[in-house]
Design an enzyme around this catalytic site. Structure first.
Site, PDB file in Angstrom:
ATOM      1  N   GLU A 158       4.877   5.294   8.314  1.00  0.00           N
ATOM      2  CA  GLU A 158       5.989   5.051   7.396  1.00  0.00           C
ATOM      3  C   GLU A 158       7.006   6.194   7.426  1.00  0.00           C
ATOM      4  OE1 GLU A 158       4.313   4.082   3.575  1.00  0.00           O
ATOM      5  OE2 GLU A 158       3.502   2.179   4.305  1.00  0.00           O
TER       6      GLU A 158
ATOM      7  N   GLU B  30      -1.544  -2.504   7.680  1.00  0.00           N
ATOM      8  CA  GLU B  30      -2.190  -2.319   6.376  1.00  0.00           C
ATOM      9  C   GLU B  30      -1.862  -3.493   5.471  1.00  0.00           C
ATOM     10  OE1 GLU B  30      -1.173   1.268   4.376  1.00  0.00           O
ATOM     11  OE2 GLU B  30      -1.732   2.581   6.038  1.00  0.00           O
TER      12      GLU B  30
END
Length: 526
Positions: free
Chosen positions: A136, A283
Site C-alpha cells: 500500500e 488481502e
C-alpha cells in the site's frame, strides 16, 4: 496489513432506483490471462508473525499441510520459514518490506542481491511464486511513490538474469482507497494525482503478465456506509433480486461487495487502456472481535464472510464483468496477531490463534478439503507433528488421568495399542478427551501439543472416538465415556465385549492423585 486504507464509497440514489433492472450481458472478455483448466483459482492465507509464542517454522508448515493450505503470503522473506517450506509443495508469495524499497529502487546491485538472497537461495525447493514489493505504498507512504516502479523493474531484471521471471510474478499490493467512486464499478477510476506512478506500473504488469494486487475489505465498505451498503451483500449471503446492486451503465447485477470492488479495479485499468491484467486480491477478511465502535466485528460475521468467500472463489463464478476469470484471493489472515497495537480488531483477523487452535470453525466442507477445521465435517483431535515425546507423554498422562479420557483402547492387547508409540497413543487420548468435551476448540490444545483435523486418524482395526460417533446410526452420539452406574463403578466394555474394570480403576486412581497433587498448567488442554 500495513494499512487498511479507508474506502471512500458513495452509493447514490441511483443505486436504489436501479433495483430490478434486468441484468445485461457481460462485456467481451479481453483478459489474456483467462482461466486455464489446469489453473484452478485458489484461496491462500496471509501469515503475519506478530504473535506471542509463535510455533516453530517446522510446526507451522506441518499445520499448513494438515489444513490443506497450499498458498501463503509472507510479509517479508523469513529465511526460517522459507527453509521450512522446502519440498512442502506449498506455494508462497514473499514480500519486500516498505523500509527496503529506497535501497532496492536506487541500486541494481542491491536488487540483484535481494533476489539472490531471498529467491535464488531457496527456489525451486521452496515454491516461491510471487513477490509483493512494498505494501500500500502509494496511499500510506507517498514519499516512496517515485521509487516504487524503479524498485519493481530492478527486481524483475534480477529475476530475468536468474531465468526465474516466467515462474515468479512481481507486483505491489494497493489499498482499496487508490480507486475512487467505486460504485457503480463502471464509473470507478484511479486517484488521478498518482497517475504518474500508476500508468508505468500498469504498463509493467501488462508487459510481464503480472497481476494487479489489491487489498479489498468489504468490512470497511460496510462500516463506512451503513444504511447504504446492505450487510448481506457484504457477507456474500444469498439475496433477493430486488436487493442486488445494479450498475446503471452496464446493467450488471452485483450480489456481493467484493465482486463490485474487483470490477471497479478492472474498469479503472480500462480507463488507462489496460485490459489484459488480472486482479489478485492480496488481502481480504473480516475481524472476529472489536471494541464498542466495531459491533459487527464478531465471530459469527467473520465465519460467514470467510466461509462464503471461500465457496465463492472455489465455485469459479468470476465477477459480473468477467465471469470467465476468477480472482485468486488471500485471506487476512492465518493467525490472530495478539502483539498488534489497538484497536482491538487489529489483533483479531485470524482464523487461528497462535497456538494453532481455531478462533472459529469455518463451514467449507464442500470445497474439497481446503481448511480442515470445519463444523460441517467430523473433526478429530490429534497430536501435532514435531512435539517432543516428553511433552506428549505429559499431555497423554493428563488426558488419561485428570482429563478422564477413555484410554482403554490403547492398553496392551487392545485395538489401538499399535503402533506402540507416544504420539499414536496421545492422539487417541486427545481425541477421546476432545469428543467427551463436546469438540470445543479449547479442549484440543494441550499447550500446543494437539491440533484439530477432519482427517479420520483411525487405522486398521483401530477406530478413534470421533469415528465411533460418526458411525452411529441411531441419531445419538456414542459416548467415549460410559455414564451412570457403570461409570461410577469403572465398568467399561470394549468393542470385543471384555470388561476392563481394572484399567478404569487405575485411571480413576491416577485421576484422584493427579487432582490432589498436580495443578500443572502445561498438562491442561488450555
Amino acid at each position: 496489513m500495513a494499512s487498511f486504507g479507508m474506502v471512500s464509497v458513495f452509493f447514490t440514489a441511483v443505486f436504489f432506483l436501479c433495483y430490478g433492472i434486468p441484468a445485461g450481458s457481460s462485456p467481451a472478455a479481453q483478459i489474456k490471462q483467462t482461466q486455464d483448466p489446469k489453473d484452478e483459482p485458489f484461496v491462500g492465507l496471509n501469515v503475519g508473525t506478530e504473535v506471542s509464542n509463535l510455533v516453530s517454522p517446522e510446526a507451522l508448515v506441518s499445520f499448513l499441510q494438515v489444513q490443506k493450505i497450499a498458498h501463503v503470503r509472507l510479509y517479508d522473506a523469513s529465511p526460517d520459514i522459507l527453509k521450512a517450506l522446502a519440498r512442502s509443495k506449498i506455494r508462497v508469495t514473499i514480500s519486500v518490506p516498505n523500509n527496503q524499497l529506497l535501497a532496492i529502487g536506487s541500486s541494481n546491485a542491491t536488487a540483484v542481491a535481494w533476489i539472490s538472497r531471498n529467491v535464488v537461495a531457496y527456489y525451486p525447493k521452496t515454491l516461491i511464486t510471487g513477490i509483493a514489493v512494498g505494501d500500500e505504498v502509494l496511499t500510506t507512504v507517498p514519499s516512496y511513490a517515485p521509487i516504487l516502479v524503479p524498485a519493481i523493474e530492478l527486481l524483475y531484471s534480477a529475476l530475468v538474469a536468474a531465468n526465474l521471471h516466467n515462474e515468479i510474478k512481481i507486483s505491489t499490493p494497493h489499498a482499496a482507497s487508490l480507486i475512487l467512486d467505486t460504485f457503480p464499478p463502471s464509473q470507478a477510476f484511479f486517484n488521478q494525482s498518482l497517475s504518474s506512478e500508476i500508468v508505468p506500473l500498469l504498463q509493467f504488469l501488462s508487459r510481464t503478465s503480472s497481476p494487479l494486487m489489491m487489498n479489498l475489505y468489504p468490512y470497511y465498505v460496510f462500516m463506512e456506509n451503513k444504511g447504504v451498503v446492505p450487510l448481506d451483500n457484504s457477507l456474500f449471503k444469498p439475496i433477493a433480486p430486488s436487493k442486488e446492486m445494479v450498475d446503471p451503465n452496464t446493467l450488471l447485477h452485483y450480489t456481493n461487495v467484493l465482486d463490485a470492488m474487483i470490477d471497479a479495479a478492472y474498469f479503472s485499468m480500462k480507463n488507462f487502456n489496460i485490459t489484459d491484467v488480472k486482479v489478485l486480491v492480496t488481502e481480504t477478511g473480516w475481524p472476529s472481535k472489536g471494541d464498542s465502535k466495531e459491533p459487527y466485528a464478531t465471530i459469527d460475521y467473520a465465519d460467514t464472510y470467510n466461509s462464503n468467500l471461500i465457496k465463492h472463489v472455489l465455485d469459479k463464478t468470476g465477477t459480473p464483468l468477467h465471469p470467465e476469470t476468477t480472482s485468486n484471493v488471500y485471506i487476512y489472515e492465518l493467525f490472530n496477531e495478539d502483539l498488534r497495537s489497538p484497536p482491538i480488531s487489529e489483533a483479531n483477523w485470524g482464523l487461528f490463534n497462535g497456538n494453532l487452535t481455531p478462533v472459529y470453525l469455518l463451514h467449507v466442507s464442500e470445497t474439497g478439503g481446503f481448511l480442515a477445521n470445519d463444523t460441517t465435517n467430523q473433526t478429530y483431535c490429534i497430536a501435532m507433528d514435531g512435539v517432543d515425546s516428553r511433552t506428549l507423554q505429559a499431555a497423554l498422562d493428563w488426558a488419561c488421568g485428570p482429563g478422564q479420557a477413555n484410554c482403554t483402547e490403547i492398553q496392551p492387547g487392545e485395538s489401538c495399542y499399535k503402533p506402540n508409540n507416544v504420539k499414536s497413543h496421545a492422539s487417541y487420548a486427545f481425541d477421546s478427551y476432545y469428543q467427551k468435551e463436546g469438540k470445543v476448540s479449547e479442549s484440543c490444545d494441550f499447550k500446543g501439543a494437539a491440533m484439530i483435523t477432519t482427517t479420520d486418524p483411525s487405522h486398521g482395526d483401530c477406530a478413534f472416538p470421533g469415528s465411533k460417533k460418526e458411525s452411529n446410526n441411531t441419531g445419538q452420539a456414542n459416548s467415549t465415556e460410559p455414564s451412570g452406574a457403570a461409570n461410577r463403578l469403572g465398568l467399561i466394555t470394549s468393542r470385543s465385549g471384555r470388561v476392563v474394570a481394572l484399567v478404569r480403576a487405575f485411571q480413576l486412581l491416577l485421576a484422584t492423585h493427579f487432582s490432589l497433587f498436580f495443578s500443572i498448567p502445561m498438562l491442561m488442554p488450555r
